[in-house]
Every structure is written in structure tokens, then in C-alpha cells.
Design a protein around this motif. Structure first.
Motif, mmCIF file in Angstrom:
data_model
loop_
_atom_site.group_PDB
_atom_site.id
_atom_site.type_symbol
_atom_site.label_atom_id
_atom_site.label_comp_id
_atom_site.label_asym_id
_atom_site.label_seq_id
_atom_site.Cartn_x
_atom_site.Cartn_y
_atom_site.Cartn_z
ATOM 1 N N ILE A 20 45.003 35.298 103.295
ATOM 2 C CA ILE A 20 45.386 33.896 103.123
ATOM 3 C C ILE A 20 45.474 33.147 104.457
ATOM 4 C CG2 ILE A 20 47.332 32.408 102.483
ATOM 5 C CD1 ILE A 20 45.836 33.101 100.033
ATOM 6 N N PRO A 21 46.119 33.697 105.499
ATOM 7 C CA PRO A 21 46.217 32.926 106.754
ATOM 8 C C PRO A 21 44.860 32.566 107.352
ATOM 9 C CG PRO A 21 47.802 34.719 106.756
ATOM 10 C CD PRO A 21 46.927 34.932 105.554
ATOM 11 N N PHE A 22 43.892 33.481 107.273
ATOM 12 C CA PHE A 22 42.561 33.199 107.822
ATOM 13 C C PHE A 22 41.920 32.024 107.104
ATOM 14 C CE2 PHE A 22 37.959 33.811 107.272
ATOM 15 C CZ PHE A 22 37.541 33.684 108.597
ATOM 16 N N TYR A 23 41.920 32.055 105.785
ATOM 17 C CA TYR A 23 41.250 30.991 105.037
ATOM 18 C C TYR A 23 42.018 29.674 105.110
ATOM 19 C CZ TYR A 23 38.129 34.598 103.338
ATOM 20 O OH TYR A 23 37.201 35.616 103.276
ATOM 21 N N LEU A 24 43.339 29.730 105.228
ATOM 22 C CA LEU A 24 44.111 28.507 105.405
ATOM 23 C C LEU A 24 43.675 27.749 106.650
ATOM 24 C CD1 LEU A 24 47.794 29.519 104.543
ATOM 25 C CD2 LEU A 24 46.457 27.724 103.444
ATOM 26 N N ALA A 25 43.464 28.472 107.722
ATOM 27 C CA ALA A 25 43.227 27.826 109.016
ATOM 28 C C ALA A 25 41.768 27.526 109.293
ATOM 29 C CB ALA A 25 43.791 28.708 110.138
ATOM 30 N N VAL A 45 52.294 32.188 98.055
ATOM 31 C CA VAL A 45 52.596 30.836 97.584
ATOM 32 C C VAL A 45 53.388 30.090 98.646
ATOM 33 C CG1 VAL A 45 53.813 29.479 95.838
ATOM 34 C CG2 VAL A 45 52.533 31.522 95.158
ATOM 35 N N PHE A 46 54.428 30.735 99.174
ATOM 36 C CA PHE A 46 55.217 30.132 100.254
ATOM 37 C C PHE A 46 54.360 29.833 101.474
ATOM 38 C CE2 PHE A 46 57.125 31.217 104.364
ATOM 39 C CZ PHE A 46 58.022 30.160 104.506
ATOM 40 N N ASN A 47 53.529 30.784 101.859
ATOM 41 C CA ASN A 47 52.706 30.657 103.058
ATOM 42 C C ASN A 47 51.749 29.468 102.931
ATOM 43 O OD1 ASN A 47 52.011 31.484 105.619
ATOM 44 N ND2 ASN A 47 50.870 33.292 104.973
ATOM 45 N N TYR A 48 51.150 29.345 101.755
ATOM 46 C CA TYR A 48 50.232 28.236 101.496
ATOM 47 C C TYR A 48 50.953 26.891 101.600
ATOM 48 C CZ TYR A 48 47.550 24.924 98.656
ATOM 49 O OH TYR A 48 46.906 23.808 98.202
ATOM 50 N N ILE A 49 52.105 26.781 100.962
ATOM 51 C CA ILE A 49 52.835 25.512 100.968
ATOM 52 C C ILE A 49 53.391 25.214 102.359
ATOM 53 C CG2 ILE A 49 54.882 24.341 100.040
ATOM 54 C CD1 ILE A 49 54.308 25.909 97.414
ATOM 55 N N ASN A 50 53.884 26.232 103.039
ATOM 56 C CA ASN A 50 54.403 26.051 104.394
ATOM 57 C C ASN A 50 53.321 25.543 105.330
ATOM 58 O OD1 ASN A 50 56.465 26.383 106.448
ATOM 59 N ND2 ASN A 50 55.314 28.174 107.160
ATOM 60 N N TYR A 51 52.092 26.011 105.129
ATOM 61 C CA TYR A 51 50.985 25.617 106.014
ATOM 62 C C TYR A 51 50.418 24.257 105.626
ATOM 63 C CZ TYR A 51 46.947 26.197 109.066
ATOM 64 O OH TYR A 51 46.013 26.020 110.058
ATOM 65 N N THR A 52 50.227 24.029 104.349
ATOM 66 C CA THR A 52 49.533 22.809 103.917
ATOM 67 C C THR A 52 50.474 21.653 103.588
ATOM 68 O OG1 THR A 52 49.565 23.431 101.577
ATOM 69 C CG2 THR A 52 47.703 24.205 102.904
ATOM 70 N N GLY A 53 51.721 21.966 103.265
ATOM 71 C CA GLY A 53 52.640 20.936 102.795
ATOM 72 C C GLY A 53 52.415 20.554 101.340
#
Length: 770
Positions: free
Chosen positions: A364-369, A437-445
């Protein structure tokens, strides 16, 4: 380790043919495009040891579980991505001799994976038993632009003879999985046929009834001039080929261009597959090989513009990070929420190509960024779409009232892993899904995701934890019994610190998420709570009570979180005192001996500290890191990256770099002697994390980016790109300074070494290291 590949910043290069390395190279030189992929098997016949592998995303078979005896709750099958039709194959005959590198004298062999432009190239000279010598050069790729297609250019030149050369491009569907539990073949043919200069084989999977039509079309040239030819059709069950015989003069070059397509019923109506395959082949063959290759280079250039990490001064590290990114991008593109990321991707059969918790914890962190927000979101939606199956999985084990246990291994949401200690005990995977889920929301808002999808998942998971604990009269606390933590070298243990920690966090986060949705969209909250029959007052009170009163093992003497109850009863022989000849222990020791040892397969306590590092001061992290790393054998590919990130946080730059190299070159140097059966795709995302979160010190706190970077001693500089909340940032770390360039039209505030920096649109800041 096995180091035989040359160092190059943009290529993986193998010089000279060694049959002992062949299966390893088949993994490393694999190709894919998110929709399909293949191992780097030779196009021509090879009778030596090989793992033939072609895979179509989303197409799987429920291979019947193979166990010594049955236990209630065991899954009936292990889902496997199937070895599908071989589409790149070309049988070559030099008059009456088949070209087979296992039977020839091979020289001038070279294999190159061009990661910058996305293709595989191979060249060699071969002498047959009768003395005929040929030179061959092949190029092939799986197209990112036409993602159901691949192409091959195969050029052969007779060096010491003139004579007839026979080429037979073919589609071979008579394949099987090497890991078939009962040596069963999983495909039935539903049709085959021929086009002008082409053919197809259509097959259907047993039980799951996926249909895949694999077709080919080809053309020939002699010394770069297109030629007409006569051909003979060859057909048998699950096989079609077209044989062309043509005279070739010494030193002339005969080139075959082969275009292939894999169309599946996952994406097209079954009754139209044959017609659509023919149309697809006609379209790409009209483009031609050179145009397709040009489009491939352009598509990869666009990807590299966003996801490249540049390292100056260390070519081995540069090659490694690009290899990891390249394989990640070949495996998953984010276009289809029905697809996910298998631990081996399209590079082998181990782990069945199924979904594990690796996706949520590491990918998830790789694709988020590095991609658009929708790519990571699709990975979360994949789990939301399987929530009902997770509830059914939990019900099979006796849980009720909407408790959800996500599977350890799955294709369609059903649990399909058949090892008791994994399937029923390694329940911490539930926590990784909530954390994503938390990581996605924390990163994207994107808090709206909670209302649309996330809250239902979080409540289902929290309900599971609330039922999985029990009250201990002895401790006067809640406990969690009979689990396996991330360290799979411990089974059926009590109160794994990581599992208890993430369970407590999940319970609290579910309560927090309810309040967020209540503020954002109270009508939607009422709809969700009614749908899942959630008693808000009683259940949230229970969630909070359990989280507040859950037991967490701690050792007063060492002042560390204890991995589980009674861990220190084990003989504490550190890894440094373990004879080198006994490693890796998973290949040298009995399972009984491993379970009785203190050795740790991968980050366990440290996994929890990594997830929740803001809760702990540096000295707490340091004590736990030093204690557990000394006992960790890193025999999971997921281990070194977490250690690299934590070492970097502690300022232990030497160990951070050591662990980075281990995770980055895990497959290229075959650290764990297990790359033959496929590359470690999900851990490759951990390599990206080791650079960006480790050396770059990137964290998201209170909705804002923070960087606390350092420059490894061997590097002159490194740089990476981040897509964060509609801002595109280039970050370059060099001696004594950090340069951050805002490549977007949005102003952004970031923190560097703890100091606030406002970066205007299309501007940059340079910050000196304190």
C-alpha cells in the motif's frame, strides 16, 4: 548467495550460459503487465531443467487440499493462479536437428532485461551435434499499452552452413502446475483453430470455469525484407502450431515476428473470446513489432517519471531498487479492483499467486506515493468486496454476529490455506487490513472512504477481536491464546505482543471511525449500523473495555516487550553464534528444532513498533530493536525492510544500509536460496519503503509530510518522487542538504528535520542538515 549477474543501473545482465542458474534466471528475467505475465523461459525448445510459467491475472483453480488428516474448519482447496498456455514458444529445426540449448554447445550467451524500456533481450551462438552453428537474437515483452498482448522477435542466422530452417511458432495449452497437489491438469480444451498466419487454443478451467483464449499471429522476414511462405498446420489436443520451412543462406538472417494475445472470460463474454482474440491479434500485428516496442518504451518512461529512485555513487544499489520497482509495476497496475498482488506475482507458482496480508502491510505505501489515489483505493476495495466472505470464514470457526476473519490466503475471499498454524492462528492478518484503511486515509485525507467502504470492514474486524479474546481470572485481564505471530517459527503461542497490540488498536480505531463517519455523514452511519445490526452503545463500550484491559507481555529485566508468553524459556543463543553452515535454518533444521529455538523468521515485535512507532520513544525502540534483531534470522523476505527503516530511525546508518542491500538484492543475489521458484514481489515494496521511509525518513503526521533524511556513506545522493494530496514532489538528498521541488500547481507545507517549510507551486526549497 549466488552472484552471477552484472551490475548495470538500468539492466539485469547475464553473460554466459550456466544451466545450474537457469531456473533462477527464469524468475529474475520474468515479464508482466498487470494483466498477464511469464517466466523467462526460452522461446526455442529446452529439455534441461526449467519451470515453464505463463499466467493470466485473476484466473485460478481450487486445487484440492492435500493433508495427512482432516480437521474441522480446514479449507477444501488451495487456490492457485494457473500455469496457462505457452504463447512465446517457437520450435526451431536446422534441417533435421531441433535447436535445444541443453543439447548444444553454447557460446556468446547474453540475456538482458531492459528495465527502462520494458523488454527482455537474449542472444547466443549454438553448435549442434552435427556441427551446424547459428547465431540467435530474441526480443520480447508483455505490452503495457495492449495489456492482453505480448510480442516476440526471433532472429536466427546460420554461421557455417546454408540449408533449410524450419520455424514452428505455436500455442501450447497442454501445461500443468508444478505445484499441483495431485499431479492434475487444470484445463480442458474448448476449441482450437487457425487464421491466416496464426492460430488459437481456447481452454476452460475445471471447476471455476474460467475460459481463456490464447492466440498468435506472425510474419517472416529475410535480411529485413518481408517474405511470403508456405506453411503446414499442426494440431493436437490443446496445441496448435504452424510450421514454415525455408532455405536460408549462410550469414543471412531469418526473423520471425510473433504476436500473442490472452483474452479471458474475466474481462470478455465467453462466447466472443475467439472472435475478439482474432481481432486483437489483427490490430497489434498491423501496428507491427517496432511500433509496439516504441509504445512500450513510452509507457515505461511515463511510469519511471513518477516512481524512479535515483542513486548516485552505488551502481549495485541503483540496479537493485529499479529491479524491485520494475517487478512491482509489472505485477499490479491498479486498473482492476478484482485483482491483487501475489507474493510471487507472475514469476512463479509458490504461494499460489494468491493474496496475503503482504499487500496491506507492505505494498500500500508504494502505490499510495507513486500512483494515483485510485490505485491504492482499489486494493482496499478488493477487501471490502470480500467482506461477506470474511464473515463466512469467521462463522466456520464459530464466530458470530458479523465478526470478520479475513483469509490468510485467498483468491475470492474464501480461506484456502491448509496449514493449521497459519490458517487458524496467524490471525494478525486481520489487523494489517484495518491498518491499510488507516494508512490510506492518513496519507490521502480521504475520510469519505470510511463512509463508503471502510467502516464496515473495521467493525467486522473489531467484532472478531472482541470474540477472539477471553478474560483471564488469573491475570484479571483479557488475553489472546493459541496464535501465531508474524514470526512463523513460533506456533500456537499465547499473547503474542504484536497480535495483541494490533488487536487493541483495531478496536480503538473502529470506535474512532464511527465518530468520523457520524460527523461526515450521519445518515450514512445510521444506514451502515442498521445494515450490520450494530448496537453502538454496547459494542463500542465493549471494544474500548477490551482494548484498555488487554494483556501485553513485558520483560522487566531487559525492559522489552516480550514476543509472547514464556519466550525467554527458550535457550537464548544469538544468531551471531549460530554456525554459518546451519543456515538458513528452514532448509537445514527439522521443524521441531526450529519451533523450540529462540530464532525469529521476520519482524514480529518490531513489526508492531514499525506500525505504531510514534507511540514509543527512541530508547524503547532501540532496546527492542537490539534485543530482537540479534535473534532474527531474516528468512522471510518481509524482514529486512522493517529492520532497515527502524535502524534508520535510530540513526544506525550502517545497519540501515546493510538491511537495505539485503532486501533490495534479495532476489538478484538469491540471499535465501529460494528465488528459483519466483521473485519476492511483495517484499520489493518493502525495498522502496527502506529508501523512502528509511533513508528519506518520510512520515505522514497530522496530515502533513515529514522528512528526516540521511545520506548513506557510499552514496553521493539519492532522490525519489512523491504524489501527496494533489502535490507532486521531487526530493533529493545529498551531502548536508535536502532539496524539495514542488512540481505541481498546489502550494504544500512539509516538515524537514522538524522545521516547517512552505513550498509554493512550481518552486523548490533547499534545507541544510542541522
Amino acid at each position: 548467495m549466488k552472484k552471477y549477474l552484472q551490475i548495470h543501473e538500468w539492466k539485469i545482465i547475464e553473460e554466459g550460459f550456466n544451466a545450474d542458474n537457469h531456473e533462477l534466471s527464469e524468475s529474475i528475467f520474468s515479464l508482466g503487465n498487470g494483466r498477464m505475465g511469464q517466466r523467462a523461459n526460452f522461446e526455442e525448445t529446452y529439455t534441461g531443467k526449467t519451470l515453464q510459467g505463463n499466467y493470466v491475472a485473476g484466473v485460478y483453480y481450487p486445487d484440492k487440499t492435500r493433508v495427512g488428516w482432516w480437521k474441522n474448519g480446514y479449507p477444501e482447496y488451495f487456490a492457485k493462479v494457473l500455469n496457462a498456455a505457452e504463447w512465446a514458444g517457437i520450435e526451431i529445426k536446422l534441417e533435421d536437428e531441433i535447436l535445444d540449448l541443453d543439447k548444444c554447445e553454447v557460446s556468446a550467451f547474453s540475456r538482458e532485461l531492459n528495465m527502462q524500456q520494458g523488454y527482455l533481450e537474449r542472444s547466443f551462438q549454438a553448435k549442434t551435434a552435427s556441427g551446424k552453428e547459428v547465431k540467435v537474437k530474441t526480443t520480447r515483452f508483455c505490452s503495457l499499452v495492449d495489456d492482453e498482448c505480448g510480442a516476440v522477435r526471433y532472429a536466427i542466422t546460420p554461421l557455417n552452413f546454408s540449408g533449410e530452417i524450419s520455424l514452428t511458432p505455436f500455442i501450447n495449452g497442454d501445461v500443468k502446475n508444478q505445484d499441483s497437489n495431485y499431479d492434475e491438469k487444470f484445463w480442458d480444451e474448448t476449441g482450437h483453430g487457425f487464421y491466416k498466419n496464426g492460430s488459437f487454443v481456447e481452454m476452460k478451467t475445471k471447476k471455476t470455469e474460467f475460459v481463456v483464449c490464447t492466440g498468435m499471429q506472425f510474419s517472416l522476414s529475410l535480411d529485413n525484407q518481408a517474405i511470403e511462405f508456405e506453411s503446414t498446420q499442426i494440431e493436437r489436443e490443446k496445441f496448435t502450431g504452424i510450421q514454415i520451412k525455408t532455405p536460408v543462406k549462410e550469414a543471412s538472417t531469418l526473423t520471425l515476428y510473433k504476436y500473442a494475445a490472452n483474452l479471458s472470460s474475466l474481462n470478455h463474454p465467453k462466447e466472443e473470446l475467439q472472435k475478439l482474440t482474432a481481432e486483437t491479434l489483427e490490430r497489434v500485428s498491423q501496428k507491427g513489432f517496432e511500433q509496439m516496442l516504441k509504445e512500450q518504451a513510452a509507457a515505461w518512461a511515463e511510469k519511471w517519471q513518477m516512481n524512479d529512485i535515483q542513486i548516485e555513487g552505488d551502481a549495485a544499489a541503483q540496479q537493485a531498487i529499479r529491479f524491485n520497482i520494475f517487478q512491482l509495476e509489472q505485477t499490479y497496475t491498479g486498473k482492476d479492483a478484482r485483482l491483487n498482488i501475489g507474493p510471487k506475482g507472475f514469476t512463479g507458482e509458490k504461494y499460489g499467486g494468491s493474496t496475503y496480508w503482504d499487500t496491506e502491510a507492505y505494498c500500500i505505501p508504494f502505490y499510495l506515493a507513486t500512483a494515483g489515489q485510485e490505485v491504492a483505493r482499489n486494493l482496499l476495495v478488493y477487501r471490502y468486496d470480500q467482506l461477506q466472505k470474511a464473515i463466512e470464514n469467521a462463522a466456520k470457526l464459530g464466530f458470530k454476529d458479523g465478526a470478520a476473519l479475513y483469509p490468510m490466503v485467498t483468491m475470492n475471499g474464501e480461506e484456502c490455506h491448509n496449514e493449521w498454524e497459519i490458517t487458524f492462528e496467524e490471525i494478525h492478518r486481520n489487523g494489517a487490513i484495518a491498518y491499510a484503511v488507516f494508512n490510506y486515509i492518513n496519507y490521502t485525507g480521504d475520510e469519505a472512504y470510511l463512509a463508503s467502504h471502510g467502516l464496515e470492514v473495521l467493525i467486522g474486524i473489531a467484532r472478531f477481536w472482541a470474540q477472539r479474546v477471553n478474560w483471564s481470572e488469573v491475570r484479571q485481564q483479557y488475553v489472546m491464546l493459541g496464535v501465531t505471530g508474524p514470526n512463523e517459527y513460533e506456533n500456537n503461542i499465547n499473547n503474542n505482543w504484536y497480535t495483541n497490540t494490533i488487536a487493541a488498536w483495531c478496536l480503538k480505531y473502529a470506535v474512532e471511525a464511527i465518530e468520523i463517519v457520524k460527523k461526515l455523514n450521519p445518515e450514512r452511519l445510521e444506514e451502515i449500523l442498521s445494515k450490520i445490526k450494530f448496537s453502538q452503545k454496547e459494542e463500542t463500550a465493549l471494544f474500548n473495555k477490551i482494548a484498555d484491559q488487554l494483556y501485553f507481555p513485558f520483560d522487566e529485566k531487559h525492559q522489552v516487550f516480550m514476543q509472547q508468553d514464556n519466550y525467554l524459556d527458550k535457550e537464548q543463543i544469538l544468531v551471531k553464534d549460530l554456525p554459518e553452515g546451519e543456515r538458513p535454518i528452514n532448509q537445514k533444521w527439522s521443524w521441531d528444532r526450529i519451533l523450540r529455538s529462540c530464532y525469529i523468521k521476520q519482524a514480529d515485535v518490531l513489526q508492531g513498533i514499525y506500525f505504531f512507532q510514534d507511540k514509543y520513544d527512541l530508547e524503547t525502540i532501540r532496546r527492542n530493536f537490539d534485543f530482537y534483531e540479534a535473534r532474527t534470522v531474516h528468512e522471510s523476505s518481509l524482514s529486512p525492510c522493517v529492520h532497515a527503516i527502524l535502524a534508520a530511525k535510530l540513526g544506525d546508518e550502517a545497519r540501515a544500509y546493510e538491511f537495505y542491500l539485503r532486501t533490495a538484492r534479495l532476489d538478484l543475489d538469491n540471499y535465501n536460496n529460494d528465488t528459483c521458484d519466483g521473485c519476492h514481489i511483495t517484499s520489493m515494496a518493502g525495498t522502496w519503503m527502506a529508501v523512502v521511509e528509511g533513508f528519506g525518513g518520510m512520515r505522514v503526521k497530522n496530515g502533513q509530510l515529514n522528512f528526516n533524511p540521511f545520506l548513506p556513506e557510499k552514496w553521493q545522493s539519492f532522490s525519489f518522487h512523491i504524489n501527496f494530496r494533489n502535490a507532486l514532489l521531487d526530493i533529493k538528498v545529498s551531502a548536508g542538504k535536502v532539496q524539495i521541488s514542488n512540481k505541481s500547481n498546489n502550494q504544500i507545507k512539509v516538515f524537514v528535520y522538524g522545521h516547517e517549510q512552505n513550498i509554493l507551486a512550481m518552486q523548490q526549497v533547499i534545507v541544510s542538515k542541522p
